[in-house]
Design an enzyme around this catalytic site. Structure first.
Site, PDB file in Angstrom:
ATOM      1  N   SER A   1       0.814  -1.217   0.000  1.00  0.00           N
ATOM      2  CA  SER A   1       0.000   0.000   0.000  1.00  0.00           C
ATOM      3  C   SER A   1       0.846   1.265   0.000  1.00  0.00           C
ATOM      4  O   SER A   1       1.770   1.404   0.800  1.00  0.00           O
ATOM      5  CB  SER A   1      -0.915  -0.037   1.234  1.00  0.00           C
ATOM      6  OG  SER A   1      -1.114   1.255   1.748  1.00  0.00           O
ATOM      7  N   LYS A   2       0.491   2.174  -0.907  1.00  0.00           N
ATOM      8  CA  LYS A   2       1.212   3.447  -1.003  1.00  0.00           C
ATOM      9  C   LYS A   2       1.131   4.199   0.320  1.00  0.00           C
ATOM     10  O   LYS A   2       2.042   4.905   0.691  1.00  0.00           O
ATOM     11  CB  LYS A   2       0.562   4.312  -2.094  1.00  0.00           C
ATOM     12  CG  LYS A   2       1.090   4.031  -3.473  1.00  0.00           C
ATOM     13  CD  LYS A   2       0.581   5.066  -4.450  1.00  0.00           C
ATOM     14  CE  LYS A   2      -0.609   4.503  -5.215  1.00  0.00           C
ATOM     15  NZ  LYS A   2      -1.133   5.413  -6.230  1.00  0.00           N
TER      16      LYS A   2
END
Ligand code: GLU
Length: 548
Positions: free
Chosen positions: A296-297
């Site tokens: 996840s960014k």
């Protein structure tokens, strides 16, 4: 003029080019049979993340392995989400990782290639020409529904548990006559341009995804937006026009777009284009508490490519690692071909993971240790200096003061059949090299020795150090002093009667090692001492003695 012609003129008064003009301007590419034309088409809505680097790598591999072409298109149609410097960061990142971009966007005012412009915000006229042509065929129309009206329809659909969206009887503006539409335009009502979808939800389309296999999904029947109120295209429409005109043969992109394929295939059909082949790359996954989730960014620092630069992973290591997760047989290939360039690997899209490759930082570290172990001391020194300059300025000052000394540090135990693999990234180097610049502050002496034994070792060794000695002489000296202080010169002998001695020759060298470095485990001690030089060696022996 027909009513549709009038409508098209009113909508796009300044557009005089037709699709045929663009067909002529961007003819099919003259490439050898089987050459794949691929692209990376990032949106500058953030900085380069690992998913984009991975997808770009897959594209690059595809181009290289087919003598094809890899180009860069900037998809900057979402001005609200655009991040300053995002495009430059993505481009610089792809280059830093050695991807070969043959054509496309090269920066603010630069591009290479005859199929541009490669920045979508420079292509408005092209998109408008294609929508104008669709209007003339009654395949596109202006829609004046306000967002409140659209929300009301959605609520009604939700309440009735119906599919939401602008389709069938809910697509009210598709029933406006050209005259009615022109009246609204003249009255200044804002509008979007929509596709008049020829699809039927009860029919299914089938397509072969080169990674995921055959996929069957219902046909698209939504009158999707082609141009937004400001005339800017949606991703869907721009994808079809651009990938056609840039003569893309294979669209390799993130699998979040799979659900949109029915829209895309329909667009290619109504526009009269041959559809490209699709390959949807599964996201990179991460294991957390025993289950897999997407990297996840927001949550994972390692999702940002900057992370690797800050940590000082050589780009080579990251690329090598990405190859291992791209095709699982890469590692075996690498073992058999340790020195071959990566481009010699027979990459195959069909061998990619369908469920998503697992990202493992420990694995990256292992790969990187091998990469760094194979580098020359000069290259390591240069890379360390480059990294330290930006991320560890105090260390930069130390490393840069005497380059020959620093190169000496990174020369120890380098090369040979079994090089040490201590370094996974440049941020490991301050700790790794610390004792070359600072005397130890702690002494983890071997537990089996008493202070008195340690003192004896250090005192006996003090007058014996001779920087002119080679490794063998150095070791022989240590061995020779053992009997005089009661230590056993042979480990095997010692093991037979451990109680007869305070320790063996190995303990003696550990004591010297700890006195020099403050550590029990280091690379070759003789080399360390010769780099430190006689003065520092003497000083450190005395310092260690003083603590006992
Ligand atoms: N701009 C789209 C994205 O960043 C591109 C997807 C594609 O490669 O077609 O997700």
């Amino acid at each position: 003029m027909t009513a549709l012609e009038k409508l098209a003129e009113l909508l796009f008064p300044n557009i005089d080019k037709t699709p045929a003009d663009y067909e002529a301007l961007y003819p099919p590419r003259d490439l050898k049979e089987g050459a794949r034309v691929v692209r990376i088409a990032p949106s500058p809505t953030g900085y380069l993340h690992l998913g984009v680097l991975f997808t770009a790598t897959i594209n690059d591999l595809t181009a290289r392995s087919t003598d094809g072409l890899f180009y860069f298109r900037l998809e900057d149609t979402d001005k609200k989400r655009e991040v300053d410097g995002g495009a430059a960061d993505i481009l610089a990142g792809l280059r830093q990782y050695g991807l070969q971009i043959d054509e496309g966007y090269q920066g603010e005012d630069a591009s290479i290639g005859a199929y541009g412009p490669y920045r979508q915000s420079d292509r408005a006229e092209i998109y408008h020409a294609y929508v104008k042509a669709l209007v003339l065929q009654d395949l596109a129309y202006p829609c004046f529904c306000t967002s409140d009206e659209l929300s009301a329809v959605r609520e009604q659909q939700e309440a009735q548990k119906l599919r939401t969206g602008y389709y069938g009887k809910y697509a009210t503006c598709r029933n406006l006559t050209p005259e009615q539409a022109m009246e609204k335009i003249r009255a200044g009502q804002p509008y979007v341009m929509r596709l008049r979808s020829p699809g039927d939800e009860s029919r299914r389309i089938k397509f072969d995804d080169m990674i995921k296999g055959t996929i069957e999904i219902p046909e698209n029947d939504q009158d999707i937006v082609l141009l937004k109120t400001d005339g800017i295209p949606t991703y869907h429409f721009a994808h079809a026009v651009d990938d056609h005109l840039m003569r893309t043969t294979h669209v390799i992109r993130g699998d979040e777009w799979i659900a949109s394929v029915p829209i895309h295939l329909q667009l290619f059909r109504v526009l009269g284009f041959k559809a490209p082949k699709y390959a949807h790359v599964s996201p990179i996954m991460k294991e957390e508490n025993g289950s897999k989730r997407k990297l996840s960014k927001r949550k994972d620092p390692e999702a940002a490519v900057h992370f690797y630069t800050e940590q000082g992973y050589p780009p080579e290591s990251v690329m090598e690692y990405l190859h291992t997760i791209a095709n699982s047989d890469y590692e075996d290939w690498r073992r058999c071909n340790p020195d071959a360039p990566r481009s010699a690997f027979p990459f195959n899209l069909k061998k990619m993971s369908v469920s998503g490759a697992l990202f493992d930082l420990n694995k990256l570290n292992d790969v990187s240790k091998n990469v760094i172990a194979a580098m020359t001391a000069d290259d390591v020194t240069q890379a360390v200096l480059n990294w330290a300059k930006d991320y560890a300025p105090d260390w930069y000052a130390l490393f840069a003061k005497d380059i020959a000394f620093t190169t000496g540090i990174f020369s120890i135990d380098r090369g040979g059949a079994k090089p040490r693999k201590d370094l996974a990234k440049w941020s490991d180097t301050p700790d790794y090299a610390d004792y070359f610049f600072h005397a130890p502050t702690e002494y983890p002496w071997p537990e089996n020795l008493q202070a008195d034994d340690i003192r004896k070792v250090l005192t006996a060794y003090l007058p014996l150090y001779d920087p002119a000695q080679d490794k063998q002489e150095w070791f022989d000296t240590i061995k020779a002093l053992c009997p005089s202080i009661g230590f056993c010169p042979e480990v095997k002998e010692y093991k037979k009667q451990p109680d007869a001695y305070p320790g063996h020759v190995g303990d003696v060298s550990t004591v010297i090692r700890v006195a020099m470095t403050g550590r029990r485990n280091t690379p070759d001690l003789c080399s360390i001492m010769s780099l430190l030089g006689r003065d520092i060696v003497t000083e450190r022996l005395n310092q260690a003695l003083a603590t006992l």
